[in-house]
Structure formats: structure tokens, C-alpha cells
Design an enzyme around this catalytic site. Structure first.
Site, PDB file in Angstrom:
ATOM      1  N   CYS A  14       0.855  -1.180   0.000  1.00 47.49           N
ATOM      2  CA  CYS A  14       0.000   0.000   0.000  1.00 47.49           C
ATOM      3  C   CYS A  14       0.893   1.233   0.000  1.00 47.49           C
ATOM      4  O   CYS A  14       2.114   1.144   0.139  1.00 47.49           O
ATOM      5  CB  CYS A  14      -0.934   0.014   1.213  1.00 47.49           C
ATOM      6  SG  CYS A  14      -0.074   0.089   2.790  1.00 47.49           S
ATOM      7  N   CYS A  17       3.344   1.861   2.821  1.00 51.75           N
ATOM      8  CA  CYS A  17       4.632   1.173   2.742  1.00 51.75           C
ATOM      9  C   CYS A  17       5.654   2.067   2.031  1.00 51.75           C
ATOM     10  O   CYS A  17       6.810   2.184   2.457  1.00 51.75           O
ATOM     11  CB  CYS A  17       4.490  -0.145   1.985  1.00 51.75           C
ATOM     12  SG  CYS A  17       3.401  -1.361   2.768  1.00 51.75           S
ATOM     13  N   ASP A 431      -3.166  19.517 -25.502  1.00 58.37           N
ATOM     14  CA  ASP A 431      -2.289  19.458 -26.662  1.00 58.37           C
ATOM     15  C   ASP A 431      -3.105  19.869 -27.892  1.00 58.37           C
ATOM     16  O   ASP A 431      -4.333  19.706 -27.913  1.00 58.37           O
ATOM     17  CB  ASP A 431      -1.756  18.033 -26.824  1.00 58.37           C
ATOM     18  CG  ASP A 431      -1.100  17.826 -28.168  1.00 58.37           C
ATOM     19  OD1 ASP A 431      -0.179  18.581 -28.494  1.00 58.37           O
ATOM     20  OD2 ASP A 431      -1.542  16.910 -28.898  1.00 58.37           O
TER      21      ASP A 431
END
Length: 736
Positions: A14, A17, A431
Site C-alpha cells: 500500500c 509502505c 495538446d
């Protein structure tokens, strides 16, 4: 002197961590680290006194594994890391379905059904949930709690109590049935089993983790797709003038190589002989091909659409612009912090509270004089009732329904962490080429000189251009062919860098760059077209200019409406392009974007810097693009949306893909993402709400199976029903 080292991290379950590893690394003097849970990589800047072995040791001490990345050739197939998780999920699903069915349907509760249920559930809880147990143990060693802790404790408590009830209580007796009485009675709970909860939670959350793992795997696909754009081999000219084909990896600086029409340029270089036109739109965003001649620079992976050229290599391998773009994408992905799952954030508070309440229940019952059996029963009941059955469904069901509905509308959502970023987006960078415009050269106008016929001008020009592969020539030929058959061409010849000529219907026709003097009407049309950044081709026969053909990258029909809808969502649209300023301003004016929000003539690195600058100003940026030159900016943006009609690199680097390539879908994509996130939040609220309401009853010893199992089932059904409401999401415009 500092160095930068990249580490591949394994063992993270997760975002917390990743945060833990990042904190450990940053505690080392001279180290600045960023750990990305999504890409499972750490980007570490460190002083010379800190070696890579020291960094690996720090990660290992934190309870995880790290290694220096191994660069594999692009043609080597990498094993799918989600395969093991997929097998684990499928096995658990097959075992869990009958367990849940027997627990919930009284007619299926045959004699000794509970023992079959135990046989099926045991592998799920022990082997299927092993990743959660391992992660919970790792987190426990570091004094942290996450969703894994909640799942591990809940499933083990439910499974452990079921074992107690089966072997030491009355649940193992022949003829045992789940009680579905509505009354709540005080009980020691020894006749109740919760195997369906233990196996069901494991399987539901495995499904969510599998979906997440699939989306994480896409993080590296952008780099693989980018590197595959380059040529695999190249025709090198040796000293005797003989061509020999070699792998592009063997090319060295100074080598001369040949690029024929239709071929990719093998590496960065300078034209030594010949002239041509090069399509660089994927890398630079310029809509029109660029004419090149001796002395001009070429970029690797661009496409030669004109004549044969000989190029001298100036940069090879990791020094090329393509390789630099790959590094831009990777750096942007490493820098985009993975959003921590909502469930993890809530679990960080909820799990310690549940454990504390369970201990308080145990002590409370013992203090009031209850027996040890009743006290342990009540304490374990708190853990069982807190088992997150509905929580396991909260995110995956909403994500499945939301992504399914999105797919029907041409919107692909890569993962739950994407949804968290859509709620705060306030700026959308667009863009131009291929996103706001079609990305294809189109004839916009034909201007005839006085006394000439515009249709005849286009017909003769189209006949001559039909023999060319140049994008502008193809646009003219296509427009002429739409109005009727094209006449034959004789004595066709290409004029060096200026155009083409030939004999058409008895006329000596020339098509190419306009040359003065022109008739006043044509001269005015030429100036007007060029002021809008359009390309103009002159058509002449018998030595006199008879007309002009105006060519440009046309704006998509829905772009103006799409920009208006993005504004309605509270977003500020900005046009960002590598094309010329005049072209960009003309396109922006057509779609309703002000000149102050136009940024033109930028390279891929500049696009990334533009996004970073907006982020530094406090803006949450969404980027919509389709080309290779957009990939790094898509990865850097808080939310990347790629046009499905664009390059694979852009699609892989993005968070959302608009399959139909319609900018109008971008507004629907953001609306659907926000709606799906809202549904997930609602699911989590009710899932935890069930636990909060039921825990006091469990602590009081009121453990009727109807209350525990039935309420748990109802909360799960509510979560599923709430998620299914996403099927009714209506787009602002139905797909055409």
C-alpha cells in the site's frame, strides 16, 4: 558531488509502505529519496559517501526488498507479475462461492455441511490471505496499521472463532444450522461459525488488489512503448559507398546512414546529402512536415516522407532525444506520488480503535465477574463483527461498475488512485495536434485567380500530387479525388525542395511554394492564410499562377463545445503545443481559448516544465494529449488523459484513455471519475458505519447469527447496490 540511483522495490502492499521506505531513506544523511508505490521504484539522490549497498540495506531494514534495475532488451518478453495474483484470486473465488452459498441459504445446509465449509475456507484464509498476513506482520513490526492489518485480524479472528466453535463448541454437531431468528439473545457464541466472512473478505479484497496490480503494471509500459518507436536496424554507408544493414545498437557517432522515403530516422543526426520532408509530429507536435536539406538536424524516430537522404549520426543510444524523452517520462512517473487508498487512511485509525475496544471488552467482562470463556467470546466477537466484509467490496465494486460504464462510453480508467486526483483538478492543459485538431492535413480553401475555375485548380493540383507521399500532397490529392476522377500525369518530376511538375491534360503544371509576383487577389489570400499559420501551395500552368490551395490541420468539430464543457466543470483550459505561435493562436480562437492561455513552440521537455510550473503555482493539472511528445507531460500531470487514437506511449503514460479520440469525452471522463470516487466514499462510509454500529452489540455479548451474518450480508448488498447506480451515469453527449 551527488549521484542519482534508481531502485526497484518489492514487498510494498500500500502507499503507506512507500511512505515508510521514503522516511527511512531520507533519515540517512546526504540522501533525498522519493518512493513511488505505483511504479514500485525509488529515485534516490545521495552524496558520494553513501553507496548503493547502503541504500539497499536501509530498505531491507525497513522490511522490504530492493535491487538495482536490470535493463532488458525491448524484444525480451517479461513475465506478467500479476499472473500469480490472478491464479490466487481464481482459486479463492472457486472455493469461496460454495462457502458463502451454504452459509446464506438454509436449504443448502445439509448434515455436516459446516465441515465441508471448513475444508473449503481453510485454504482461502491460510493461503489466499497469506499476502495480507505477511503485510500485517511487517506493518506490526514497524508499529503501523493498514487495510492489510484489518483484513488479517478480521479474517483470522473469524476463522479462529469458527475453529473453536467447531471443535470445542456446539457448531460441529451433526444437524447444525445457522440460526435466523430475529430475536437477539445473550450467548457464548460457541454454536456460530463465520467461515463465509473469513473467506469472503479474503476473496473480495484479492479482487481489488488484482485490479490495482493490473493498473500498476501499466506504469512501465509507457517506457517500453517509447523505446520501441525507434528503428531496429539501419542502412550504413561504408567507405566504399556500399550499404550494409546493421542493428541500430551498433551505430556509432560519425557513421553515415541512409533514410529512404517512408523509413524512420535511425538516430539523431545531420543531413549530409539530399533533401526531403520529415514528419516530426509525434515528437514535436508540428502539424506540417518539415523540409530538410544539407546541414539540417534530424531527430531519431521521426519519419521521412519525402526523398532519400544521407545522414551523419551525431548522437546514439542513451544520448538521443528519444532516450531523453524516455527519461522524462520515467522521472515524471517517479515524481507523481501515489495516492494512498482511502481504506488505508481510515484503517490507520479504525484498526487500533477496534483492537483497543476488543481488549477493553475482555477486561470489562472479567472485571464484572463474568467467566473467562464469556469474556474471551465477547472480545473475539468484537474482532469478528469488525471484519470488513462490506469494506472489501467498497472499492472494487464501484471501480468495476464505474470502469465498465466508462468503457461503454469510450473512457478507460486505470485504477482507483486515479479517481482521487480528479476531484481537485482545476486546470486542463490541451495538446493541439491530434487532440484539439484532427492531426491530419486537410484542404481548407481553394482560391482561384480572376478568370480561373477553383475546381479546375484543385483537379490539376490533385492529379500531380497524387504521385507523392508528402502529407500535404496527400491532402490535396484526397480533396481532389472526392470531387471526381483524376486525370493522368505525364513527365512527372520533383523540383528540389520547391514542389513537383508534370504534364496534365496538355498543360505543363507546377505545384509548390508560392513565388511572387502573384495577382493581387492571390497575394491577399496568401497573406491572410499565412497570418493564421496555414500552409499555402501555389498551382501554376503555362508559366502563370492560376490559384492557391490552403492546407492546415483542421480543428475537430466537437473541440469548441468540449472546451466550453470543461469550463463548466470549473477547469481553466490552456492550449500547449510545439507548433508555431500563429497556428496555435488561430486554433485557440476557433475553440474559445484566449491568447493569454496559449503556449506554443515548446519541446517535450518544455511541456513537462510547463506542467510543473502550473503545479508550483498551486494548480492541480489535468493534461490531455495524444503524441509521443506529450507522454512525459501526461505522466507529470496530476491527471493524464490520452486520446485513444494517439500513440501507445501517450496512452500508457496516462491515467485515463479516451478511446474514441473525441475531446468532448474528456469532460465526461472527469465527471464519471468524480462520480465513481463519490460512490467509493459512500461505500466506505456505510461499510465502516456498519462496523461502528455493530461493535457495541458485540461487546455486550449479543451475538445472534442473524444479527452478525445477516447485518454483514445486508451491508455488503447495500454497497453493491450503491455501486450499481453508476450504471445509470449519463454522458453529456451520446456517442456518435
Amino acid at each position: 558531488m551527488t549521484s542519482t540511483t534508481e531502485l526497484d522495490i518489492t514487498g510494498m502492499t500500500c502507499a503507506s509502505c512507500a511512505n515508510r521506505i521514503e522516511r527511512k531513506l531520507n533519515k540517512v544523511p546526504g540522501v533525498v529519496a522519493t518512493v513511488n508505490y505505483a511504479t514500485e521504484k525509488a529515485q534516490v539522490r545521495h552524496d558520494e559517501g553513501v553507496g548503493t549497498d547502503d541504500l539497499l540495506a536501509v530498505v531491507a531494514a525497513a522490511g522490504y526488498s530492493a535491487a538495482l534495475p536490470v535493463r532488458l532488451p525491448t524484444d525480451v518478453e517479461v513475465e506478467d507479475p500479476t499472473a500469480l495474483l490472478r491464479r490466487r484470486l481464481l482459486v479463492c473465488l472457486a472455493l469461496t462461492v460454495p462457502v458463502v452459498a451454504m452459509a446464506m441459504v438454509p436449504a443448502l445446509q445439509f448434515t455436516d455441511w459446516q465441515w465441508l465449509s471448513l475444508t473449503l475456507a481453510a485454504p482461502v484464509v491460510v493461503w489466499g490471505a497469506l499476502p495480507f498476513h505477511q503485510a500485517a506482520w511487517t506493518n506490526l513490526r514497524h508499529g503501523a496499521t493498514t487495510m492489510d492489518t484489518l483484513v488479517s485480524i478480521g479474517t483470522l479472528a473469524a476463522f479462529g472463532w469458527s475453529l473453536y466453535a467447531l471443535f470445542l463448541g456446539t457448531a460441529g454437531m451433526a444437524g447444525m444450522k445457522h440460526s435466523f431468528e430475529l430475536t437477539v439473545q445473550r450467548s457464548d457464541g460457541s454454536g456460530n461459525i463465520y467461515l463465509e466472512a473469513a473467506s469472503g473478505v479474503t476473496t473480495f479484497i484479492l479482487a481489488g488488489r488484482y485490479l490495482e496490480a493490473r493498473s500498476k503494471r501499466q506504469a512501465g509500459a509507457a517506457l517500453r512503448a517509447l523505446l520501441e518507436l525507434g528503428s531496429r536496424d539501419v542502412a550504413v554507408l561504408r567507405g566504399d559507398g556500399v550499404e550494409s544493414r546493421i542493428p541500430v545498437e551498433e551505430l556509432v557517432v560519425g557513421d553515415l546512414f541512409v533514410v529512404r522515403p517512408g523509413e524512420k530516422v535511425a538516430t539523431d543526426g545531420v543531413v549530409e546529402r539530399g533533401s526531403s520532408a520529415v514528419d516530426a509530429s509525434l515528437l514535436t507536435g508540428e502539424s506540417a512536415p518539415v523540409d530538410v536539406t544539407v546541414g539540417d538536424r534530424l531527430v531519431g524516430a521521426t519519419v521521412n516522407v519525402g526523398g532519400r537522404v544521407v545522414v551523419r549520426a551525431t548522437r546514439v543510444g542513451s544520448d538521443t532525444q528519444l532516450a531523453q524523452m524516455a527519461r522524462l517520462v520515467e522521472d515524471a512517473q517517479n515524481g507523481k506520488a501515489g495516492a494512498q487508498r482511502l481504506a488505508d487512511r481510515i484503517s490507520g485509525v479504525f484498526v487500533p480503535v477496534v483492537i483497543a475496544l476488543s481488549l477493553a471488552t475482555l477486561v470489562g467482562w472479567l472485571v464484572t465477574g463474568a467467566g473467562a470463556g464469556a469474556a474471551v467470546t465477547a472480545a473475539v466477537a468484537v474482532l469478528i463483527i469488525a471484519c470488513p466484509c462490506a469494506l472489501g467490496l467498497a472499492t472494487p465494486t464501484a471501480l468495476l461498475v464505474g470502469t465498465g460504464r466508462g468503457a461503454q462510453l469510450g473512457i478507460l480508467i486505470k485504477g482507483p488512485e486515479v479517481l482521487e486526483r480528479t476531484r481537485t483538478v482545476d486546470t486542463v492543459v490541451l495538446d493541439k495536434t491530434g487532440t484539439v485538431t484532427t492531426g491530419r492535413m486537410t484542404v481548407l480553401d481553394v482560391v482561384a485567380a480572376p478568370g480561373e475555375d477553383a475546381a479546375e485548380v484543385l483537379r490539376l493540383a490533385g492529379a500531380l500530387e497524387d504521385a507523392s507521399q508528402h502529407p500535404i500532397a496527400r491532402a490535396i490529392a484526397s480533396a481532389a479525388r472526392e470531387r471526381g476522377p483524376l486525370p493522368a500525369v505525364e513527365d512527372f518530376a520533383s523540383l528540389d525542395g520547391t514542389g513537383v511538375q508534370g504534364l496534365v491534360d496538355g498543360h505543363s503544371v507546377t505545384v509548390g511554394r508560392p513565388r511572387t509576383p502573384l495577382a493581387p487577389e492571390l497575394d491577399h489570400a496568401l497573406a491572410e492564410a499565412r497570418s493564421h499559420g496555414r500552409t499555402v501551395v501555389a498551382v501554376a500552368w503555362e508559366g502563370r499562377a492560376r490559384g492557391l490551395v490552403v492546407v492546415a490541420d483542421a480543428v475537430k468539430a466537437a473541440s469548441a463545445e468540449a472546451v466550453a464543457r470543461l469550463r463548466d466543470l470549473g477547469l481553466r483550459p490552456i492550449l500547449l503545443t510545439g507548433d508555431h505561435t500563429a497556428v496555435a493562436l488561430a486554433v485557440a480562437g476557433q475553440v474559445g481559448i484566449g491568447a493569454e492561455d496559449v503556449i506554443a513552440e515548446v519541446m517535450p521537455a518544455d511541456k513537462v516544465e510547463t506542467v510543473r510550473r502550473l503545479q508550483a503555482e498551486g494548480r492541480v493539472v489535468a493534461m490531455v494529449g495524444d503524441g509521443v511528445n506529450d507522454a512525459a507531460a501526461l505522466a507529470q500531470a496530476d491527471l493524464g488523459l490520452a486520446m485513444g487514437t494517439g500513440s501507445d506511449v501517450a496512452i500508457e503514460a496516462s491515467d485515463l484513455t479516451l478511446v474514441r479520440g473525441d475531446l468532448l469525452v474528456a469532460a465526461d471522463a472527469i465527471r464519471l471519475s468524480r462520480r465513481t470516487l463519490s460512490t467509493i466514499k459512500g461505500n466506505l462510509f456505510w461499510a465502516f458505519g456498519y462496523n461502528v454500529a455493530a461493535i457495541p452489540l458485540a461487546a455486550a455479548g449479543l451475538l445472534n447469527p442473524m444479527l452478525a451474518g445477516g447485518a454483514m450480508a445486508l451491508s455488503s448488498l447495500f454497497v453493491v447496490g450503491n455501486s450499481l447506480r453508476l450504471r445509470g451515469f449519463r454522458p453529456l453527449t451520446a456517442p456518435r
